[in-house]
Motif scaffolding. Sequence first.
Motif, PDB file in Angstrom:
ATOM      1  N   THR A 198       0.836  -1.195   0.000  1.00 10.72           N
ATOM      2  CA  THR A 198       0.000   0.000   0.000  1.00 10.72           C
ATOM      3  C   THR A 198       0.871   1.244   0.000  1.00 10.72           C
ATOM      4  N   GLN A 199       0.572   2.168  -0.895  1.00 12.60           N
ATOM      5  CA  GLN A 199       1.271   3.445  -0.940  1.00 12.60           C
ATOM      6  C   GLN A 199       0.378   4.537  -0.359  1.00 12.60           C
ATOM      7  N   LYS A 200       0.959   5.389   0.494  1.00 14.69           N
ATOM      8  CA  LYS A 200       0.245   6.519   1.069  1.00 14.69           C
ATOM      9  C   LYS A 200       0.996   7.804   0.728  1.00 14.69           C
ATOM     10  N   ASN A 201       0.247   8.835   0.317  1.00 16.51           N
ATOM     11  CA  ASN A 201       0.851  10.095  -0.117  1.00 16.51           C
ATOM     12  C   ASN A 201       0.151  11.283   0.532  1.00 16.51           C
ATOM     13  N   VAL A 202       0.940  12.287   0.892  1.00 17.68           N
ATOM     14  CA  VAL A 202       0.408  13.542   1.419  1.00 17.68           C
ATOM     15  C   VAL A 202       1.033  14.702   0.652  1.00 17.68           C
ATOM     16  N   ASP A 203       0.191  15.599   0.150  1.00 14.00           N
ATOM     17  CA  ASP A 203       0.644  16.823  -0.520  1.00 14.00           C
ATOM     18  C   ASP A 203       0.174  18.035   0.248  1.00 14.00           C
ATOM     19  N   ILE A 204       1.026  19.046   0.373  1.00 13.08           N
ATOM     20  CA  ILE A 204       0.616  20.371   0.814  1.00 13.08           C
ATOM     21  C   ILE A 204       1.344  21.380  -0.051  1.00 13.08           C
ATOM     22  N   GLY A 205       0.665  22.468  -0.383  1.00 12.67           N
ATOM     23  CA  GLY A 205       1.305  23.452  -1.240  1.00 12.67           C
ATOM     24  C   GLY A 205       0.551  24.762  -1.260  1.00 12.67           C
ATOM     25  N   THR A 206       1.200  25.764  -1.834  1.00 12.61           N
ATOM     26  CA  THR A 206       0.584  27.081  -1.949  1.00 12.61           C
ATOM     27  C   THR A 206       1.079  27.767  -3.207  1.00 12.61           C
ATOM     28  N   SER A 207       0.212  28.585  -3.779  1.00  7.58           N
ATOM     29  CA  SER A 207       0.552  29.405  -4.931  1.00  7.58           C
ATOM     30  C   SER A 207       0.222  30.853  -4.599  1.00  7.58           C
ATOM     31  N   TRP A 208       1.205  31.723  -4.739  1.00  2.94           N
ATOM     32  CA  TRP A 208       1.050  33.141  -4.384  1.00  2.94           C
ATOM     33  C   TRP A 208       1.257  33.990  -5.634  1.00  2.94           C
ATOM     34  N   ARG A 209       0.220  34.662  -6.100  1.00  8.99           N
ATOM     35  CA  ARG A 209       0.350  35.570  -7.239  1.00  8.99           C
ATOM     36  C   ARG A 209       0.748  36.930  -6.681  1.00  8.99           C
ATOM     37  N   TYR A 210       2.068  37.133  -6.606  1.00 15.76           N
ATOM     38  CA  TYR A 210       2.584  38.317  -5.930  1.00 15.76           C
ATOM     39  C   TYR A 210       2.614  39.541  -6.833  1.00 15.76           C
ATOM     40  N   THR A 211       2.454  39.383  -8.124  1.00 14.10           N
ATOM     41  CA  THR A 211       2.192  40.483  -9.053  1.00 14.10           C
ATOM     42  C   THR A 211       1.138  39.963 -10.033  1.00 14.10           C
ATOM     43  N   PRO A 212       0.507  40.843 -10.804  1.00 12.58           N
ATOM     44  CA  PRO A 212      -0.478  40.351 -11.767  1.00 12.58           C
ATOM     45  C   PRO A 212       0.085  39.333 -12.748  1.00 12.58           C
ATOM     46  N   ALA A 213       1.407  39.372 -13.005  1.00 10.46           N
ATOM     47  CA  ALA A 213       2.006  38.472 -13.999  1.00 10.46           C
ATOM     48  C   ALA A 213       2.747  37.299 -13.384  1.00 10.46           C
ATOM     49  N   ASN A 214       3.116  37.374 -12.096  1.00 13.89           N
ATOM     50  CA  ASN A 214       3.975  36.367 -11.477  1.00 13.89           C
ATOM     51  C   ASN A 214       3.228  35.528 -10.447  1.00 13.89           C
ATOM     52  N   ALA A 215       3.463  34.204 -10.499  1.00 13.75           N
ATOM     53  CA  ALA A 215       2.927  33.292  -9.490  1.00 13.75           C
ATOM     54  C   ALA A 215       4.070  32.447  -8.943  1.00 13.75           C
ATOM     55  N   LEU A 216       4.233  32.452  -7.630  1.00 16.86           N
ATOM     56  CA  LEU A 216       5.248  31.653  -6.959  1.00 16.86           C
ATOM     57  C   LEU A 216       4.585  30.406  -6.382  1.00 16.86           C
ATOM     58  N   ASN A 217       5.095  29.224  -6.728  1.00 17.77           N
ATOM     59  CA  ASN A 217       4.513  27.951  -6.299  1.00 17.77           C
ATOM     60  C   ASN A 217       5.501  27.192  -5.422  1.00 17.77           C
ATOM     61  N   VAL A 218       5.049  26.770  -4.245  1.00 17.60           N
ATOM     62  CA  VAL A 218       5.904  26.048  -3.302  1.00 17.60           C
ATOM     63  C   VAL A 218       5.126  24.847  -2.768  1.00 17.60           C
ATOM     64  N   GLY A 219       5.786  23.666  -2.693  1.00 20.41           N
ATOM     65  CA  GLY A 219       5.072  22.490  -2.219  1.00 20.41           C
ATOM     66  C   GLY A 219       5.965  21.474  -1.538  1.00 20.41           C
ATOM     67  N   TYR A 220       5.330  20.597  -0.788  1.00 16.98           N
ATOM     68  CA  TYR A 220       6.003  19.478  -0.126  1.00 16.98           C
ATOM     69  C   TYR A 220       5.111  18.246  -0.233  1.00 16.98           C
ATOM     70  N   SER A 221       5.716  17.099  -0.477  1.00 20.68           N
ATOM     71  CA  SER A 221       4.957  15.849  -0.479  1.00 20.68           C
ATOM     72  C   SER A 221       5.750  14.755   0.221  1.00 20.68           C
ATOM     73  N   HIS A 222       5.005  13.834   0.825  1.00 22.81           N
ATOM     74  CA  HIS A 222       5.598  12.670   1.488  1.00 22.81           C
ATOM     75  C   HIS A 222       4.891  11.426   0.969  1.00 22.81           C
ATOM     76  N   SER A 223       5.663  10.462   0.500  1.00 28.11           N
ATOM     77  CA  SER A 223       5.121   9.206  -0.002  1.00 28.11           C
ATOM     78  C   SER A 223       5.741   8.050   0.757  1.00 28.11           C
ATOM     79  N   ARG A 224       4.910   7.038   1.039  1.00 31.12           N
ATOM     80  CA  ARG A 224       5.391   5.864   1.762  1.00 31.12           C
ATOM     81  C   ARG A 224       4.797   4.610   1.126  1.00 31.12           C
ATOM     82  N   LEU A 225       5.641   3.657   0.819  1.00 31.91           N
ATOM     83  CA  LEU A 225       5.196   2.354   0.323  1.00 31.91           C
ATOM     84  C   LEU A 225       5.844   1.296   1.196  1.00 31.91           C
TER      85      LEU A 225
END
Length: 350
Positions: free
Chosen positions: A261-288
């Motif tokens: 059995t594989q278990k996965n967790v994702d968390i993340g955020t996207s910040w549109r800090y200007t009308p043209a720019n989006a900063l994306n940051v994330g973390y995931s953990h997977s276990r099999l």
Amino acid sequence: MIAVAATGLTAGAFAQSNVTIYGSMDAGVAYINNIGGNSAVRLDQGTMQPDRIGFRGVEDLGGGLKANFQLETGFFVDTGAMTNAGRLFNRASTVGLSGNFGAVTLGNMPDIVFDYAGKLSNGFQLTNFYLFHPGNLDTLANTYQFNNAIRYTSPTFSGLTVSGMVGLGEVAGDSGRGRNVSAGANYVQGPLRLALAYSKQNDRPAGFAGTFLGSLGLGNGGTVFDSLTTIAAGAGYAIGNVRMHALYTQSKIELPTISPTQKNVDIGTSWRYTPANALNVGYSHSRLEGARYNQISVGNAYSLSKRTEIYAQAAYQRAGGTARFAIQNNTGVSSSDSQLVTTVGVHHSF
């Protein structure tokens, strides 16, 4: 006269329909620091969004009843080849009816885990194909559609929509062989989104998952799963220019001798800090079982227009426990417990 009449009927039919041609093209230069002990520089396609072209149409039949269809195929922009050489419309080929009763759709289509929960994953929200989980066992990367499928989707009540579908195995005398089933619920109300989904696939080829299992000594590229069962639950919330999400998936493989059995967790955020720019940051953990994989990612997308953007992304994975080798989605197996992928590219939609 017959030819003229037929032409008139055809023109009338088109006049009552709304047909849209759409698509996406994405290419970037990727650097991978370790594939089997060596680094690689390559032109990757579909990193931010999958390359595809599609046709979608709706015809108003009156009384609130509508007929609809969708044809969509995936391809590789770097070579021009189809993602599945044996299927012209390998991503979707459906026809159906919708109305006050909801919608009934027939054909080849993704399962509900992808359609509902997959849209709250790091791979989707942070627009990076490498962020889908090792082996893509939970099918969030939309690489396994249901053939011969029948899907019902309810009307939306106060933001809640539910769906169920079955992909018929079509094997005489064995209705369970090759059969796929999926169900789920999706809730959208203002800035809040919630999703819960289930999927079970019988006799599914492992594909890239075979390479992943092989890196753990659990299988090889020719593996066919007796069954693959996935449950998923996710949430998303937006506050101003910041969008946050979290997702949990669990996939159980049934093989003749093992049932990992594989278990996965994702968390993340996207910040549109200007009308043209989006900063994306994330973390995931997977276990099999005893194998563990931790991944961090960062990326920035800059919009040149409503349809064109350039991007820079990086994803780093560290394997632990019984996992000796890192293996990010679709990269190839590292010779060590870590792997880094960086990509700079351009994406255009139409």
